[in-house]
Design a protein around this motif. Structure first.
Motif, short mmCIF file in Angstrom:
data_model
loop_
_atom_site.label_atom_id
_atom_site.label_comp_id
_atom_site.label_asym_id
_atom_site.label_seq_id
_atom_site.Cartn_x
_atom_site.Cartn_y
_atom_site.Cartn_z
N LEU A 1 -4.39 9.82 -8.21
CA LEU A 1 -4.90 8.46 -8.34
C LEU A 1 -4.94 7.76 -6.99
CD1 LEU A 1 -3.07 7.33 -11.60
CD2 LEU A 1 -5.47 7.93 -11.34
N ALA A 2 -5.99 6.95 -6.81
CA ALA A 2 -6.14 6.17 -5.59
C ALA A 2 -6.48 4.74 -5.96
CB ALA A 2 -7.23 6.77 -4.71
N LEU A 3 -6.18 3.83 -5.05
CA LEU A 3 -6.48 2.41 -5.24
C LEU A 3 -7.71 2.04 -4.42
CD1 LEU A 3 -2.90 0.94 -4.92
CD2 LEU A 3 -4.36 0.57 -6.89
N SER A 4 -8.66 1.36 -5.05
CA SER A 4 -9.78 0.83 -4.27
C SER A 4 -9.29 -0.35 -3.43
CB SER A 4 -10.90 0.37 -5.21
OG SER A 4 -10.50 -0.79 -5.93
N ALA A 5 -10.08 -0.73 -2.44
CA ALA A 5 -9.70 -1.85 -1.59
C ALA A 5 -9.55 -3.12 -2.40
CB ALA A 5 -10.74 -2.04 -0.48
N GLY A 6 -10.42 -3.31 -3.38
CA GLY A 6 -10.33 -4.50 -4.24
C GLY A 6 -9.07 -4.50 -5.07
N ALA A 7 -8.69 -3.34 -5.59
CA ALA A 7 -7.47 -3.24 -6.40
C ALA A 7 -6.25 -3.54 -5.55
CB ALA A 7 -7.36 -1.85 -7.01
N LEU A 8 -6.26 -3.04 -4.33
CA LEU A 8 -5.14 -3.31 -3.43
C LEU A 8 -5.04 -4.80 -3.12
CD1 LEU A 8 -2.89 -1.96 -1.86
CD2 LEU A 8 -4.48 -1.61 0.03
N ALA A 9 -6.18 -5.45 -2.95
CA ALA A 9 -6.18 -6.89 -2.70
C ALA A 9 -5.60 -7.66 -3.88
CB ALA A 9 -7.60 -7.37 -2.40
N VAL A 10 -5.90 -7.20 -5.10
CA VAL A 10 -5.33 -7.84 -6.30
C VAL A 10 -3.81 -7.74 -6.27
CG1 VAL A 10 -5.13 -7.67 -8.82
CG2 VAL A 10 -7.37 -7.47 -7.74
N LEU A 11 -3.29 -6.56 -5.92
CA LEU A 11 -1.84 -6.38 -5.85
C LEU A 11 -1.21 -7.26 -4.78
CD1 LEU A 11 -1.41 -2.50 -6.20
CD2 LEU A 11 -0.94 -4.23 -7.93
N PRO B 1 0.81 -1.23 0.00
CA PRO B 1 0.00 0.00 0.00
C PRO B 1 0.84 1.27 0.00
CG PRO B 1 -0.91 -1.60 1.53
CD PRO B 1 0.41 -2.14 1.09
N LEU B 2 1.90 1.32 0.82
CA LEU B 2 2.77 2.49 0.86
C LEU B 2 3.47 2.69 -0.48
CD1 LEU B 2 4.53 2.05 4.32
CD2 LEU B 2 2.76 3.70 3.76
N LEU B 3 4.02 1.62 -1.00
CA LEU B 3 4.74 1.69 -2.27
C LEU B 3 3.82 2.11 -3.40
CD1 LEU B 3 6.90 -1.53 -1.90
CD2 LEU B 3 7.80 0.79 -2.09
N ALA B 4 2.60 1.59 -3.40
CA ALA B 4 1.66 1.91 -4.47
C ALA B 4 1.34 3.40 -4.50
CB ALA B 4 0.38 1.09 -4.31
N VAL B 5 1.10 3.98 -3.32
CA VAL B 5 0.80 5.42 -3.26
C VAL B 5 2.00 6.22 -3.76
CG1 VAL B 5 0.30 7.34 -1.71
CG2 VAL B 5 -0.87 5.16 -1.41
N ALA B 6 3.20 5.85 -3.30
CA ALA B 6 4.40 6.58 -3.71
C ALA B 6 4.66 6.43 -5.21
CB ALA B 6 5.60 6.08 -2.92
N LEU B 7 4.48 5.22 -5.74
CA LEU B 7 4.77 4.98 -7.16
C LEU B 7 3.73 5.63 -8.06
CD1 LEU B 7 5.90 1.24 -6.92
CD2 LEU B 7 7.35 3.22 -7.39
N LEU B 8 2.47 5.64 -7.64
CA LEU B 8 1.44 6.32 -8.45
C LEU B 8 1.74 7.81 -8.57
CD1 LEU B 8 -1.88 4.61 -7.29
CD2 LEU B 8 -0.87 4.53 -9.59
N LEU C 1 -8.29 3.45 -9.23
CA LEU C 1 -7.93 2.21 -9.89
C LEU C 1 -8.72 1.09 -9.23
CD1 LEU C 1 -4.04 2.52 -10.28
CD2 LEU C 1 -5.86 3.40 -11.74
N ASP C 2 -9.49 0.37 -10.03
CA ASP C 2 -10.32 -0.72 -9.55
C ASP C 2 -9.70 -2.06 -9.92
OD1 ASP C 2 -12.36 0.86 -8.39
OD2 ASP C 2 -13.11 1.34 -10.41
N PRO C 3 -10.23 -3.17 -9.38
CA PRO C 3 -9.66 -4.48 -9.68
C PRO C 3 -9.53 -4.77 -11.17
CG PRO C 3 -11.18 -4.68 -7.87
CD PRO C 3 -11.29 -3.26 -8.34
N VAL C 4 -10.50 -4.33 -11.97
CA VAL C 4 -10.44 -4.61 -13.41
C VAL C 4 -9.20 -3.97 -14.04
CG1 VAL C 4 -11.89 -2.62 -14.01
CG2 VAL C 4 -11.76 -4.58 -15.56
#
Length: 466
Positions: free
Chosen positions: A338-348, A322-329, A376-379
């Protein structure tokens, strides 16, 4: 010195060790003085400037100030330097993630016990130095993470950084070895001098010596002028040998000479030059196995591995995603929030990421391009990862040419990704044949955004017909 009128008189710094308090006040690094019950009895000016510019900390416990804990660190799953020093009677050093006015930051702590007349540790001096090369929260630059494996690696960086010791970074591709090399350099007394990167994997044997050591005029065909090498360019700083396991065997002896004697010669020269560089090397290869196979010199291996640091793969620090995703986005799409939905984060977090942080960055960049909105959603992540082929159940756009309408048909589908693209292509082409309005109207009819429609049409135009 900051004083708090509500403090227990026994904790008043001038009632404890006035000479020590005066000494600490003049030190340039942040220092605090604690008693054996974790209470801060003094904090010098450097500490107040960096960690507590608005409020006094005297009389409060160190764990409440630094961690916002209600119990000592060792009772909250952390390594407590005071508890360890009280038990050992010795100096202790740890790396902690502290709350600061700028957010959570890594702080290198060195704690020294002071004994009373009976010889028991009674007071403890903590020196705190922020480790500015890493963050425990999303950041635009540098290392990001707070997983235990990441913190163990970072503690080694903090220990070796201020020294002159050579460092060998070991880890899989994509784990951030160059960032760690930058962190080692930034934590060293050489931080104000150059960090020069040598990509050993890209240098052919015929050019390796010249690139590294330079050459004199006329040393070989085409050498019309003298040229300094990368060792000279790194003078006073750090030489980072990336993918050192790819150095050709004949060139390894020349590197060994540089490391052992600190001297080198330019190609075509007899003049012995002295190098003032610190060497940090990195590789994803198993150098021990290469030594056993005769593909890497044993003496060079031991010279390089004075202080080895193993970088953890991303699968060993899943909680950092989660930390890396926010920083990399923020890095791959700086103009979009950009933000990640909970489902998208679960996919990662389910993905193994064999390419580690580099792969995570690429996936997020692809997902950002696939998303029209700010979430960003799971799809989007499944498409970016190439895992969006449905096993059962799919949304198929079916064209009704006679009416010009489009419906979404939900039905079980057992098909390859290619066949699904063929269905979508046929449906869109059919709609294009009967639609008489604008592209925006067609997008509304299909229930997708106009940008998505244009992207689908572009993708279809690039594909060969079924």
């Amino acid at each position: 010195m900051d004083l708090d009128a509500s403090v227990d008189p026994r904790c008043h710094p001038t009632a404890v060790l006035p000479e020590l308090v005066s000494y600490l006040e003049g030190l340039p690094e942040p220092h605090i003085l604690c008693d054996s019950r974790y209470r801060i009895v003094a904090a010098n000016a450097a500490y107040r400037r960096q960690f507590s510019p608005q409020a006094s900390v005297v009389g409060r416990t160190c764990y409440a100030v630094s961690h916002h804990f209600s119990v000592p660190c060792d009772q909250a799953g952390e390594r407590c330097p005071l508890a360890r020093s009280r038990a050992s009677g010795r100096r202790e050093r740890v790396l902690h993630l502290h709350h600061t006015p700028q957010g959570e930051s890594y702080v290198d702590i060195e704690l020294v016990p002071l004994r009373d007349a009976q010889g028991a540790p009674a007071w403890f001096v903590e020196k705190m130095e922020p480790l500015r090369v890493a963050q425990g929260q999303p950041a635009a630059q540098g290392l990001v993470g707070r997983a235990p494996a990441f913190q163990r690696m970072l503690e080694l960086v903090a220990r070796v950084g201020p020294s002159q010791a050579g460092v060998l970074l070991l880890g899989e591709s994509g784990t951030g070895k160059e960032l760690v090399a930058q962190a080692v350099h930034a934590a060293s007394p050489r931080a104000g001098r150059p960090l020069v990167v040598v990509d050993c994997a890209s240098l052919p044997q015929s050019l390796f010596e010249s690139e590294l050591f330079g050459h004199d005029r006329g040393a070989f065909t085409g050498a019309s002028t003298s040229r300094a090498g990368l060792v000279e360019a790194a003078g006073g700083g750090t030489l980072f040998l990336d993918e050192v396991g790819d150095i050709p065997l004949p060139m390894q002896v020349k590197l060994l000479r540089l490391l052992e004697s600190g001297t080198y010669r330019r190609v075509g020269s007899t003049e012995l030059r002295r190098a003032d560089v610190r060497v940090v090397a990195a590789t994803h290869r198993d150098l021990r196995a290469m030594v056993a196979d005769g593909r890497f010199r044993e003496d060079l291996y031991y010279r390089l591995s004075t202080f080895p640091i193993t970088l953890p793969p991303l699968r060993e620090r899943v909680e950092d995603i989660p930390l890396l995703a926010v920083a990399l986005l923020a890095r791959v799409a700086p103009r979009r929030r950009l933000a990640l939905s909970a489902g998208a984060l679960a996919v990662l977090q389910r993905h193994p990421f064999p390419g580690n942080v580099r792969e995570l960055r690429n996936v997020l960049e692809r997902a950002a391009l696939l998303a029209d909105g700010n979430t960003l959603d799971p799809v989007h992540l499944e498409r970016a990862l190439g895992t969006d082929t449905p096993a059962s159940g799919a949304l198929v756009v079916a064209a009704l040419p006679d009416t010009g309408a489009a419906v979404v048909d939900v039905r079980p589908v057992q098909a390859s990704d290619a066949s699904l693209r063929s269905v979508e292509r046929a449906a869109l082409q059919a709609q294009l044949r009967v639609h008489r309005g604008s592209r925006a109207e067609l997008a509304r009819k299909l229930g997708i955004s106009e940008r998505s429609l244009y992207r689908k049409l572009r993708d279809i135009a690039r594909e060969p017909p079924a």
